[in-house]
Design an enzyme around this catalytic site. Sequence first.
Site, PDB file in Angstrom:
ATOM      1  CG  HIS A 131      -1.729  -1.170   1.422  1.00  0.00           C
ATOM      2  ND1 HIS A 131      -2.669  -1.570   0.508  1.00  0.00           N
ATOM      3  CD2 HIS A 131      -1.748  -2.108   2.404  1.00  0.00           C
ATOM      4  CE1 HIS A 131      -3.240  -2.680   0.929  1.00  0.00           C
ATOM      5  NE2 HIS A 131      -2.689  -3.034   2.062  1.00  0.00           N
ATOM      6  CG  HIS A 180       2.742   5.678   5.696  1.00  0.00           C
ATOM      7  ND1 HIS A 180       2.384   5.709   7.028  1.00  0.00           N
ATOM      8  CD2 HIS A 180       1.722   6.281   5.030  1.00  0.00           C
ATOM      9  CE1 HIS A 180       1.205   6.279   7.153  1.00  0.00           C
ATOM     10  NE2 HIS A 180       0.776   6.648   5.952  1.00  0.00           N
ATOM     11  CG  HIS A 199      -0.452   8.490   1.410  1.00  0.00           C
ATOM     12  ND1 HIS A 199      -1.350   7.455   1.383  1.00  0.00           N
ATOM     13  CD2 HIS A 199      -0.098   8.628   2.714  1.00  0.00           C
ATOM     14  CE1 HIS A 199      -1.554   7.003   2.606  1.00  0.00           C
ATOM     15  NE2 HIS A 199      -0.801   7.693   3.451  1.00  0.00           N
ATOM     16  CG  HIS A 203       0.549  10.384   6.202  1.00  0.00           C
ATOM     17  ND1 HIS A 203      -0.467   9.651   5.646  1.00  0.00           N
ATOM     18  CD2 HIS A 203       0.270  11.699   5.946  1.00  0.00           C
ATOM     19  CE1 HIS A 203      -1.329  10.490   5.074  1.00  0.00           C
ATOM     20  NE2 HIS A 203      -0.897  11.733   5.231  1.00  0.00           N
ATOM     21  CB  THR A 222      -6.052   8.046   4.794  1.00  0.00           C
ATOM     22  OG1 THR A 222      -4.722   7.532   4.743  1.00  0.00           O
ATOM     23  CG2 THR A 222      -6.037   9.438   5.423  1.00  0.00           C
ATOM     24  CB  THR A 223      -5.253   2.704   5.073  1.00  0.00           C
ATOM     25  OG1 THR A 223      -4.636   2.792   6.364  1.00  0.00           O
ATOM     26  CG2 THR A 223      -4.392   3.454   4.054  1.00  0.00           C
TER      27      THR A 223
HETATM   28  O1  1SD Z   1      -2.012   4.306   5.694  1.00  0.00           O
HETATM   29  C1  1SD Z   1      -1.611   4.202   7.029  1.00  0.00           C
HETATM   30  C2  1SD Z   1      -1.540   2.747   7.394  1.00  0.00           C
HETATM   31  O2  1SD Z   1      -0.532   2.093   6.638  1.00  0.00           O
HETATM   32  C3  1SD Z   1      -1.227   2.583   8.826  1.00  0.00           C
HETATM   33  O3  1SD Z   1       0.065   3.062   9.018  1.00  0.00           O
HETATM   34  C4  1SD Z   1      -2.197   3.388   9.635  1.00  0.00           C
HETATM   35  C5  1SD Z   1      -1.824   3.385  11.099  1.00  0.00           C
HETATM   36  O4  1SD Z   1      -1.868   2.108  11.627  1.00  0.00           O
HETATM   37  O5  1SD Z   1      -2.202   4.742   9.235  1.00  0.00           O
HETATM   38  C6  1SD Z   1      -2.580   4.935   7.927  1.00  0.00           C
HETATM   39  S1  1SD Z   1      -2.602   6.693   7.661  1.00  0.00           S
HETATM   40  O6  1SD Z   1      -3.879   7.217   8.131  1.00  0.00           O
HETATM   41  O7  1SD Z   1      -1.471   7.281   8.334  1.00  0.00           O
HETATM   42  N1  1SD Z   1      -2.518   6.974   6.111  1.00  0.00           N
HETATM   43 ZN    ZN Z   2      -0.837   7.707   5.424  1.00  0.00          ZN
END
Ligand code: 1SD
Ligand code: ZN
Length: 257
Positions: A68, A96, A98, A115, A199-200
């Site tokens: 992802h 991570h 996007h 993020h 957001t996931t």
């Molecule tokens: O997309 C991440 C997801 O991979 C995971 O890290 C989650 C936290 O457990 O956060 C989302 S996000 O809302 O930071 N995009």
């Molecule tokens: Zn994220």
Amino acid sequence: RANEWGYPDLDSNQDEPFPKWGGLCDNGRKQSPINLHVKGALKGEFGPLKFENYDEHQKNLRMVNNGHSIQLSGFDHELTLSGGALLHDYVVEQIHMHWWSEHTINDIRYPLEVHIVHRNTIYPNMTMAAGFKDGIVVIGVLYHVSNTPNEAIGSIIKSLDAVKSYGSMNKPALVADSLAVDDLVPSVANYFTYAGSLTTPTCAEAVTWIVLTNTFPVTLDQVNEFKEIEYEEGKRLHNNYRELQSENNRAVVLVEQ
Ligand code: 1SD
Ligand code: ZN
């Protein structure tokens, strides 16, 4: 597909709709991302945010292609965020990105959003933290297109080859360059903050978002490197942002130092 949820491939010619992620997601009224607009925001006055150890160079940072995104974890030191409007201490769990930003500012979508995911230290792990509205803080950093390569993003890209293929999915690789988290958050001056969600999936409404109004330079060549990673044999992750969600009369606060 290998993953139980995913993103539409916006580079393909088919008109794929954004998935709703059915039963996997919280369908509440505080979902993320949203469009942030300077004019509509409330003005907030808080003390400064406090960053501890963000300037420490990480020697054991690992990178993983989780299908992802590209995610970094394995911090040598505890990186603690407090201050501002936060009532607790939060530690960095992982970072991570996007490609194509998730948040938009004044209706502009940027090519990249990083993020930095933090967990409230009163909860023992992310699963627990996701169950509480003060559980998680995510700092969002947006990048604009420039001709000057971004050094910190460049350090991450250098180690990307090891994790690009589907065969290497979920297998961590060492980030060879020494990187401090500070390098990815060059300066926290002004920011938007609002109550939202992951957001996931599970899209848990546990996130205090802090999205910096300053954007930082990155080249399109650099962003394109991330678009090379595979989530299935021969299938590249061309984009991984969730579509904008309704604001639903939430307070979006603009904090200017
Ligand atoms: O997309 C991440 C997801 O991979 C995971 O890290 C989650 C936290 O457990 O956060 C989302 S996000 O809302 O930071 N995009
Ligand atoms: Zn994220």
